[in-house]
Motif scaffolding. Structure first.
Motif, PDB file in Angstrom:
ATOM      1  N   ALA A 122       0.843  -1.194   0.000  1.00 38.91           N
ATOM      2  CA  ALA A 122       0.000   0.000   0.000  1.00 38.91           C
ATOM      3  C   ALA A 122       0.878   1.244   0.000  1.00 38.91           C
ATOM      4  N   ARG A 123       0.443   2.282  -0.702  1.00 37.87           N
ATOM      5  CA  ARG A 123       1.156   3.553  -0.628  1.00 37.87           C
ATOM      6  C   ARG A 123       0.499   4.382   0.470  1.00 37.87           C
ATOM      7  N   ALA A 124       1.309   5.042   1.244  1.00 38.47           N
ATOM      8  CA  ALA A 124       0.771   5.918   2.283  1.00 38.47           C
ATOM      9  C   ALA A 124       1.792   7.015   2.489  1.00 38.47           C
ATOM     10  N   ARG A 182       2.383   2.253  12.042  1.00 39.03           N
ATOM     11  CA  ARG A 182       2.767   1.242  11.053  1.00 39.03           C
ATOM     12  C   ARG A 182       2.845  -0.161  11.668  1.00 39.03           C
ATOM     13  N   SER A 194      -0.134  -6.454   5.738  1.00 38.21           N
ATOM     14  CA  SER A 194       0.363  -5.884   4.493  1.00 38.21           C
ATOM     15  C   SER A 194       1.555  -4.970   4.783  1.00 38.21           C
ATOM     16  N   VAL A 195       2.403  -4.813   3.767  1.00 46.96           N
ATOM     17  CA  VAL A 195       3.514  -3.871   3.908  1.00 46.96           C
ATOM     18  C   VAL A 195       3.046  -2.513   3.382  1.00 46.96           C
ATOM     19  N   VAL A 196       3.789  -1.489   3.743  1.00 43.40           N
ATOM     20  CA  VAL A 196       3.443  -0.135   3.312  1.00 43.40           C
ATOM     21  C   VAL A 196       4.661   0.478   2.651  1.00 43.40           C
ATOM     22  N   ASP A 197       4.478   1.057   1.481  1.00 40.38           N
ATOM     23  CA  ASP A 197       5.559   1.795   0.834  1.00 40.38           C
ATOM     24  C   ASP A 197       5.280   3.280   0.964  1.00 40.38           C
ATOM     25  N   PRO A 198       5.981   3.972   1.843  1.00 39.98           N
ATOM     26  CA  PRO A 198       5.694   5.391   2.008  1.00 39.98           C
ATOM     27  C   PRO A 198       5.964   6.140   0.707  1.00 39.98           C
ATOM     28  N   GLU A 199       5.157   7.142   0.455  1.00 43.60           N
ATOM     29  CA  GLU A 199       5.307   7.915  -0.773  1.00 43.60           C
ATOM     30  C   GLU A 199       6.653   8.623  -0.782  1.00 43.60           C
ATOM     31  N   GLY A 200       7.288   8.600  -1.935  1.00 38.68           N
ATOM     32  CA  GLY A 200       8.566   9.295  -2.057  1.00 38.68           C
ATOM     33  C   GLY A 200       9.760   8.421  -1.735  1.00 38.68           C
ATOM     34  N   THR A 201       9.522   7.156  -1.355  1.00 32.99           N
ATOM     35  CA  THR A 201      10.661   6.288  -1.088  1.00 32.99           C
ATOM     36  C   THR A 201      10.899   5.382  -2.291  1.00 32.99           C
ATOM     37  N   TYR A 253      14.582   1.946   0.446  1.00 29.34           N
ATOM     38  CA  TYR A 253      13.655   1.612   1.517  1.00 29.34           C
ATOM     39  C   TYR A 253      13.122   0.194   1.344  1.00 29.34           C
ATOM     40  N   ARG A 254      12.754  -0.138   0.113  1.00 33.10           N
ATOM     41  CA  ARG A 254      12.071  -1.415  -0.097  1.00 33.10           C
ATOM     42  C   ARG A 254      12.994  -2.612   0.070  1.00 33.10           C
ATOM     43  N   THR A 283      13.664   7.542   3.478  1.00 37.89           N
ATOM     44  CA  THR A 283      12.410   8.115   3.966  1.00 37.89           C
ATOM     45  C   THR A 283      12.628   9.538   4.453  1.00 37.89           C
ATOM     46  N   GLU A 288       9.008   3.313  10.292  1.00 34.95           N
ATOM     47  CA  GLU A 288       8.264   3.395   9.035  1.00 34.95           C
ATOM     48  C   GLU A 288       7.804   2.029   8.530  1.00 34.95           C
ATOM     49  N   TYR A 289       8.415   0.958   9.009  1.00 33.82           N
ATOM     50  CA  TYR A 289       8.175  -0.339   8.389  1.00 33.82           C
ATOM     51  C   TYR A 289       6.946  -1.028   8.944  1.00 33.82           C
ATOM     52  N   ALA A 290       6.282  -1.794   8.096  1.00 31.74           N
ATOM     53  CA  ALA A 290       5.084  -2.515   8.505  1.00 31.74           C
ATOM     54  C   ALA A 290       5.137  -3.927   7.932  1.00 31.74           C
ATOM     55  N   ASP A 333       8.057  -6.531   6.115  1.00 28.77           N
ATOM     56  CA  ASP A 333       9.297  -5.764   6.296  1.00 28.77           C
ATOM     57  C   ASP A 333       9.654  -5.726   7.776  1.00 28.77           C
TER      58      ASP A 333
END
Lengths: 643, 154, 309, 463
Positions: A530-532, B61, C55-62, C66-67, C121, C217-219, C222
């Motif tokens: 998910a993007r956040a 998170r 679920s994992v989360v990809d913060p915007e702008g990374t 990060y991944r 991040t 930041e990680y979920a 990850d």
């Protein structure tokens, strides 16, 4: 193979002449690059094949050139840096004042470097040595004659020549004693001591060893990008090559030389990287990091020399191989980084670390070079940088086993200092990667950056290939390099660096397995990511406030503030009971500058006031003075005063 | 100090609980600090929320449950929604105390966006003004256990 | 590969799973010392299973930094776990070797990957943690290498199996170098597992975080990988401490059993050390680590003087 | 009854500068124009007011620590304080940072924004740290995330109903706030409670101090990661709260103090059991405190950071344990005719250095003092006055009580049996600016510790 080198040299000469006619600039550089490639392949062939070509070393003062395995290795190193640099020149020189002259001088500079390592007598060596010193200064001034560049080049020439006198003294003494090419100078007596000390000071200055390193961070950053790549990657390595010839081959070094070199190297490594971490500008950071790496290589050479003197042949050879491998890996990494710095400057218009950021997405290839070279520079496994650092540390461990109380202090201390340097290198590289490549762009120019033009990209790709090749081939290279000193170590094949008294390394396989494991783990990470927005404690995105370089290194500076003596001033402007504005200024002064060079400069200026009549202010006059000094030295030698 | 605490532990004599695993993030959306005091007390030796496998996490998170206290002030609403948006799926929302449930002491209508139900889907309700540590622990445990198995964090 | 080597190799692979349990043991012991019952030592496994299903989360702008960071960190940590010495006949993994310095390097690689992901991040707490982690590592690496040096001097090798064998020898215990290393390795355990007085893994104060900062930041998976890494690091450093510095018999079976048996003891000792002091002020901790490094230097000097042998 | 004196704009600054001001607030005057009121503390607290025709009044920020008061009045009542420039928003939350934060410039300066949602179980509030890495150059505190408009909500209600609204301002200071409100209302209505009620209110306020101080010590331990200390003091806090629940039916003693009532006597046996339990808690706390005193790892963290010395206390208007930790022996309990403090003297800790350690020590000595008062009050039956009707009175009243965080001042204006304006200026409100200043001299990881050594409420401030 020697023929290939000769052909390459011829091509470089042609390539250096072509750019003098403007339309042929690119063609000339391509010819130069071809020549450099030929020299590199030839050199590598000589290094691997073990053949000796051309003249042998001779004590006679008549110019002679030749090559042996060590020379071949150095030729490969020079070519490894100069080849991508020559390609990068094609793109870079569009931005300088007189591109033709600079391109021509670039070729001459590479030839001078090759000349130093192929010289087989004192006259050829010293002539090429002086050219190697002067040409980058001339090229820098031709490219940009602004006052800061002039000042930097003056300081470069002043310091390298004061220190460089040691090179002349050492070489001339050795030549006079017939040690170059003849039986090595014995370890006893004042002459040997003088020669060893003069060599360490002389070559050490040029290699950037402290405390005479101060020229390096001034000169490297102001030189044109590709030229600074060759200076920082190859020229300093050539200086250490000179030291190797003197201390390992032409004399039996005195007992103190090994521990002294080790100490100087370890201290230089820490000093260099401490100030690298504090630099606000990319090329300044890279230049200071060069000082660190030359310190590491010198420490390994010192360990080798020491172990050699103690009769521990196998560890001595390992330490020697470690130093040479470190020079190679550093050359590949630093060359790539300086080329990438040129690309970044072209794209973002600045190298100020506070004004870049976010380039990884916009300049993927350049980012790849910075990333891989940076990680190698931080000596992290499984890069080639780690392999060489590992071998260097093994050398220091070996020295710590010497049955001598001094060994505990010097070698043990070296291990700790090298560890500190490695830790700081990681901090520095993380700062560099973060400020240049990651996070949000800090300026509009950085946000609008696009990937470098074709030749620059080709140069970057070559640098990446060199780094990758070193990882894959480290298993062959290290034993080979180690065997270049007497009493080499066994070669257990390409996969495992199976050095006695170690648990062995398998860089290529480690890389493959770790990369495969990491890849598999990213595959199982979960399909729907998910993007956040980034989590900022509930604040909106506009609160995202990127760190500054000084902020990133602050945690470290707090721990060592008593040593660094950083200067800080916070001014709080208060009016009518309210705080209106807070202004902060701070910097980390270079303590070597403050406590050594500033007093020396004041002293020199005072002396200069008295000697104004001798002072003409022109470069030629300085060279004339220098020549006169050499003549005096020679005369003294003849008279037997120096022996 | 350690021996004194050992005595406390023996005196309180808590039972081990059926193993579970759940991460909780609190957002104070305008509470009087009573719910926060009691939630902190839930982690102490007398109640020991961790023996259930429950942990209060530092970041949304990491969280399975967003625990919200307070009547949801207008100034906290954006932060509350950002915390919810920051959570990975699947996510649960729990209301801590009477305020987010709309039954607490009323605040000025201009200043609140609550009750919580108006802005987020509420899965677990823990009433009280403030609920005692025991009520919080039980409320969470029973509330989570009552969820259909596919929605349960563990 | 001999039969013993195969068994020890299998044990090393099992160790990949055992790290979180060791961290759970420390947490349980800490809870007990705080007057709480706490979760049982298996709690980390339940947490990992829960995180794995989210679920994992990809913060915007990374981006890629990060991944890929959790995977890179997990991969190098796994490699380091495999290298922990459990016996003199342990296999030398053909793709890793068995050199002690490589473990130091692998830990440093993990640190760098974490720092790079923090820069990606560019969130303040991740950056703060990464900056502190790297700053502490400056003296921390000196401490770690100094510790390995004083272990390698009596052993005559940096081969982890050789170091393990040396700790089983009575002569080694007569060298001051080994004792200096024994003291220093206690600090290594505290710093590399991120525990007090250096770091506080249970802190909820974002401004004081070191290792926890970049995790914020990680979920999902990850975070599961990074949580596993935190546990695996316990196995690595406590395993190194037990295998290289604590006494154990030289026989393969008994030696491995005793080495592994030391780990819960070390976990309990860590919990006790953590519970009996406050976290050190930033800037002072590196000096503590540096003094540990100087201690190892004294050990090396004592070795060079030939003292004790 | 506290009078209100209205002065002209020309005399305003001069009169205020000569008085002992305990806070400003805005209100709507009898003729409908907004006005600014200052509470002048003293033997009989009084109110001084200046009308703000056109919404403009001269500022006081150059004379006294009234920056936050003026910012709040400006935001809530649309006033402009002439000379208070720039005005930075306090209650309102504009997105543009320039409108609420201080400009901090310099090449390496960056910001670390923290909150409103913190990583721990902490109230919501935002801090903007202007830093170079770990070094804090300036802190901007941005509170009022939890602003519920409770004062406005209470206005227009009967005194009893308004009291019920105000009782939920803050759990940590529930009794203090209720006592201050009751005192203000009774002052406005010209009534004085009898000794029985005064004794009960004093008992409850000191009980509240006990659990708060135990909580604060626990939190300071948490600030340095000394978990056993955190847990031990948390259990002691729990024990006191259980006594509170037995005595008043509520762990935070909500609604225990109202205009109409106070809890009655639980019976001799129960009261004696409570007294014994609280004495045991105090003894345990003293033992544990000695343990902490000799813990060098704790001492090392607490000595030095967050220093607010006596000069800063006066300049910033700091109150409560934070002021006493700097050697300023100011305590509103020394002069509390509406409560029961015979022979009370303010105590300062043995080393009043004004740092975290001193504030920790201040908690210990005050804890001992509070335990003594509680023990004495519990050794006699509790006999509160019979409830009285508040009627349809009119007047201005000021009530002052010493909360665990310092002097809490409540002002009430009642007209015709209806509360027209009520303002609560708690010890937390007075001290928040000092936290920002104390944090400015610290390094970032020490800020939570500095903050916890004040342990101020957000709810009390945001209202």
């Amino acid at each position: 193979m020697a023929e290939l080198v000769l052909a390459g040299v011829a091509l470089i000469v042609i390539g250096a002449l072509l750019p003098l006619r403007r339309p042929l600039l690119a063609a000339g550089l391509v010819v130069q690059a071809t020549g450099i490639a030929a020299v590199g392949v030839g050199g590598a062939g000589i290094a691997i094949g073990g053949e000796t070509a051309g003249a042998a070393f001779s004590p006679a003062i008549s110019p002679a050139f030749g090559a042996d395995r060590l020379t071949g290795t150095m030729l490969a190193l020079i070519a490894g840096v100069a080849l991508p640099a020559a390609l990068a020149c094609i793109a870079y020189l569009r931005h300088v004042a007189r591109p033709g002259a600079v391109a021509s001088l670039f070729g001459c500079f590479v030839l001078a470097l090759a000349g130093v390592v192929t010289a087989r007598d004192a006259s050829a060596l010293l002539a090429c040595w002086e050219l190697m010193t002067l040409l980058p200064a001339v090229a820098s001034l031709v490219a940009d004659a602004s006052p800061p560049v002039r000042r930097a080049m003056f300081e470069y020439l002043a310091i390298t020549h004061i220190g460089g006198a040691g090179v002349w003294a050492a070489i001339l003494v050795l030549a006079e004693r017939g040690a170059i090419g003849g039986p090595p100078l014995g370890p006893g007596g004042a002459t040997a001591g003088f020669a060893a000390a003069a060599a360490i000071v002389g070559f050490g200055t040029k290699a950037g060893l402290g405390p005479l390193h101060a020229w390096l961070p001034r000169a490297h950053p102001v030189a044109p990008g590709p030229l600074s790549a060759v200076m920082s990657g190859a020229m300093v390595a050539v200086a250490l090559y000179g030291l190797v010839r003197v201390l390992f081959q032409w004399m039996l070094a005195p007992a103190w030389a090994g521990p002294a070199l080790m100490t100087v190297g370890a201290v230089t490594a820490v000093t260099g990287i401490v100030y690298a971490a504090m630099q606000p500008e990319l090329k300044l950071l890279l230049a200071h990091s060069t000082i660190e790496n030359m310190g590491v290589a010198a420490a390994a050479l010192g360990a080798s020399l020491w172990l050699h003197g103690e009769g521990a042949g196998s560890p001595a050879a390992l330490a020697f191989g470690a130093a040479m491998l470190h020079l190679l890996t550093h050359a590949a990494a630093k060359g790539g980084l300086f080329i990438a710095a040129g690309a970044v400057q072209g794209a973002a218009g600045t190298l100020d670390l506070g004004r870049l950021g976010g380039l990884s997405g916009r300049m993927p290839l350049t980012a790849g070079v910075v990333g891989v070279a940076g990680v190698s520079l931080a000596a992290l496994p499984p890069t080639a940088g780690f392999v060489s650092e590992w071998a260097v540390l093994q050398g220091a461990f070996g020295a710590a086993r010497i049955d001598d109380p001094v060994a505990g202090v010097v070698a043990g201390g070296t291990v700790l200092l090298l560890a500190v340097a490695a830790g700081l290198a990681a901090l520095t590289v993380a700062k560099m990667l973060g400020l240049v490549l990651l996070g949000p762009p800090r300026t509009a120019a950085a946000a609008a950056a696009v990937e470098a033009p074709g030749p620059m990209r080709a140069a970057g790709a070559l640098a990446l290939a060199a780094l990758a090749g070193l990882v894959l081939a480290a298993g062959w290279i290290l034993p080979g390099l180690a065997s270049m000193v007497p009493g080499g170590i066994g070669d257990d094949g390409p996969d495992l660096l199976d050095v006695p008294a170690t648990g062995g390394l398998a860089p290529a396989w480690t890389l493959a397995v770790l990369a495969a494991a990491a890849f598999l783990l990213t595959r199982v990470r979960g399909r729907s990511a998910a993007r956040a927005p980034i989590w900022l404690c509930g604040q909106p995105e506009l609160a995202r406030a990127p760190y500054t370089g000084a902020g990133f290194t602050k945690s470290f500076r707090i721990a060592v503030d008593g040593l660094l003596r950083s200067e800080r001033d916070v001014e709080v402007e208060r009016r009518g009971g309210l705080v209106h504005r807070v202004t902060s200024t701070g910097r980390v002064p270079d303590l070597v500058d403050r406590f050594m060079y500033d007093p020396a400069r004041r002293l020199a200026l005072a002396a200069a006031a008295h000697a104004r009549r001798l002072q003409s202010g022109s470069l030629r006059a300085y060279i004339a003075w220098l020549g006169a000094m050499v003549v005096v030295c020679l005369a003294l030698l003849r008279a037997g005063w120096l022996s | 100090m350690l021996t004194r605490l050992a005595r406390v532990r023996r005196a309180v004599g808590l039972e081990r609980r059926p193993p579970a695993s759940c991460a909780i993030r609190l957002v104070d959306a305008g509470s009087c600090n009573g719910c926060e005091h009691e939630l902190v007390a839930t982690g102490g030796p007398h109640h020991d929320l961790q023996r259930y496998g429950f942990a209060i996490t530092a970041s949304p998170r990491h969280a399975d449950v967003l625990l919200v206290s307070g009547p949801v002030t207008t100034r906290m609403l954006p932060a509350l929604l950002r915390a919810y948006a920051a959570m990975p799926e699947p996510r649960l929302v729990a209301a801590l105390g009477d305020c987010p449930l709309g039954g607490g002491v009323d605040a000025h209508p201009d200043e609140v966006a609550g009750p919580l139900e108006r802005v987020l889907p509420v899965d677990i309700r823990i009433p009280g003004c403030p609920p005692t540590p025991g009520q919080i622990a039980e409320g969470l445990r029973v509330g989570l256990a009552a969820l259909p198995p596919e929605r349960r964090p563990w | 590969m001999t039969g013993t080597a195969a068994v020890l190799g299998a044990l090393s692979v099992l160790a990949l799973a055992a790290g979180p349990g060791l961290a759970g043991l420390v947490q349980t012991a800490k809870a007990r010392l705080q007057g709480r019952r706490g979760a049982d030592p298996l709690q980390p496994y339940r947490d990992l299973r829960r995180l794995w299903r989210r679920s994992v989360v990809d913060p915007e702008g990374t981006g890629a930094a990060y991944r890929t960071a959790p995977a890179v960190i997990a991969a190098v940590t796994a490699a380091a776990v495999l290298m922990v010495p459990l016996g003199a006949d342990a296999p030398r993994w053909p793709f890793l070797g068995a050199d002690a310095l490589l473990v130091v390097g692998l830990l440093a690689t993990a640190r760098m990957a974490g720092a790079v992901s923090a820069w990606d991040t560019s969130a303040a707490f991740g950056m703060m943690g990464a900056a502190r982690d790297l700053a502490y590592a400056v003296s921390g690496e000196a401490l770690l290498l100094g510790t390995l040096l004083v272990a390698a001097l009596p052993a005559g090798t940096t081969d982890l199996r050789g170091l393990w064998a040396a700790a089983a020898q009575a002569e080694t215990w007569r060298t001051p170098a080994h004792w200096a290393g024994l003291l220093a390795v206690a600090l290594v355990v505290l710093v590399e597992t991120g525990r007090q007085p250096i770091d506080n893994p249970d802190t909820h104060l974002e401004l004081t975080m070191i290792h926890e900062g970049p995790l914020l930041e990680y979920a999902g998976r990850d975070l599961a990988m990074l949580t596993w890494v935190a546990g695996a690091r316990h196995w690595i450093v406590m395993g190194l401490a037990a295998g290289v510095f604590l006494p154990h018999p030289s026989g393969a079976a008994a030696g491995a059993v005793v080495t592994v048996a030391w780990l819960p003891v070390l976990a309990a000792a860590t919990a006790l050390a953590e519970s009996s002091q406050a976290k050190m002020r930033l800037g002072r901790a590196p000096r503590l680590l540096a003094s540990g490094a100087v201690l190892t230097l004294l050990g090396a000097v004592a070795w060079a003087f030939g003292a004790g042998l | 009854m506290a009078g209100i004196e209205r002065v002209g704009a020309d005399a305003w600054r001069d009169r205020v500068a000569r008085g002992n001001v305990a806070g400003l607030h805005a209100a709507i005057g009898p003729d409908g124009t907004p006005e600014v009121r200052a509470v002048l503390a003293g033997e009989t607290p009084r109110l001084l007011a200046v009308a703000a025709p056109g919404g403009v009044v001269p500022t006081l920020v150059d004379l006294l620590p009234a920056g936050w008061d003026e910012r709040e009045a400006a935001d809530l009542y649309g006033l402009r304080f002439e000379g208070h420039d720039p005005h930075r928003a306090l209650v309102h939350h504009p997105d543009d940072r320039d409108l609420w934060a201080t400009p901090v410039v310099g090449s390496d300066v960056h910001t670390v924004p923290v909150g409103p949602v913190h990583a721990g179980v902490i109230e919501s509030g935002h801090f903007l740290f202007h830093v170079v890495g770990e070094r804090v150059l300036h802190v901007d505190a941005r509170l009022f995330h939890k602003h519920r408009g409770l004062e406005r909500h209470a206005e227009g209600r009967s005194p009893e109903d308004a009291g019920r609204v105000l009782s939920r301002v803050c759990a940590g200071c529930a009794v203090t706030n209720a006592v201050a409100y009751a005192a203000a209302t009774e002052d406005a209505l010209g009534r004085v409670p009898g000794e029985g009620t005064r004794r009960v209110r004093t008992l409850l306020i000191e009980l509240e101090r006990m659990w708060n101080h135990l909580n604060d010590v626990s939190q300071i331990c948490a600030g340095v990661g000394l978990a056993p200390g955190t847990m031990l003091f948390a259990t002691l806090k729990e024990r006191v709260q259980r006594v509170c629940a037995l005595l008043t039916g509520h762990r935070f003693m909500f609604d225990a103090v109202t205009l109409a009532s106070a809890p009655g006597d639980p019976g001799d046996a129960a009261r004696e059991a409570m007294r014994a339990e609280l004495a045991a808690v105090a003894a345990d706390a003293a033992t544990a405190a000695r343990g902490l005193l000799f813990d060098t790892s704790l001492r090392d963290r607490t000595s030095g950071p967050g220093r607010i010395d006596a000069d800063a206390v006066r300049e910033l208007g700091v109150v409560g344990p934070a002021a006493r930790a700097a050697g300023v022996a100011a305590d509103s309990r020394t002069d509390a005719p509406r409560l029961w403090y015979p022979g009370f003297a303010a105590v300062v800790p043995p080393t009043p250095a004004g740092d975290v350690a001193a504030r920790l020590e201040a908690r210990w000595v005050e804890l001992e003092q509070a335990a003594g008062i509680v023990g004495e009050l519990l050794s006699a039956p509790l006999r509160p006055d019979a409830p009285a009707d508040t009627g349809t009175g009119t007047g201005h009243g000021v009530g002052i009580a010493e909360s665990p965080r310092g002097r809490t001042v409540c002002t009430v204006e009642i007209r015709g049996g209806t509360v027209r304006r009520v303002h609560l200026r708690t010890g937390s409100y007075a001290n928040w600016p000092a936290v920002a200043v104390a944090g400015t001299r610290a390094i970032l990881p020490d800020f939570p510790l500095v903050n916890k050594s004040f342990e101020l409420c957000y709810a009390c401030v945001d209202r």
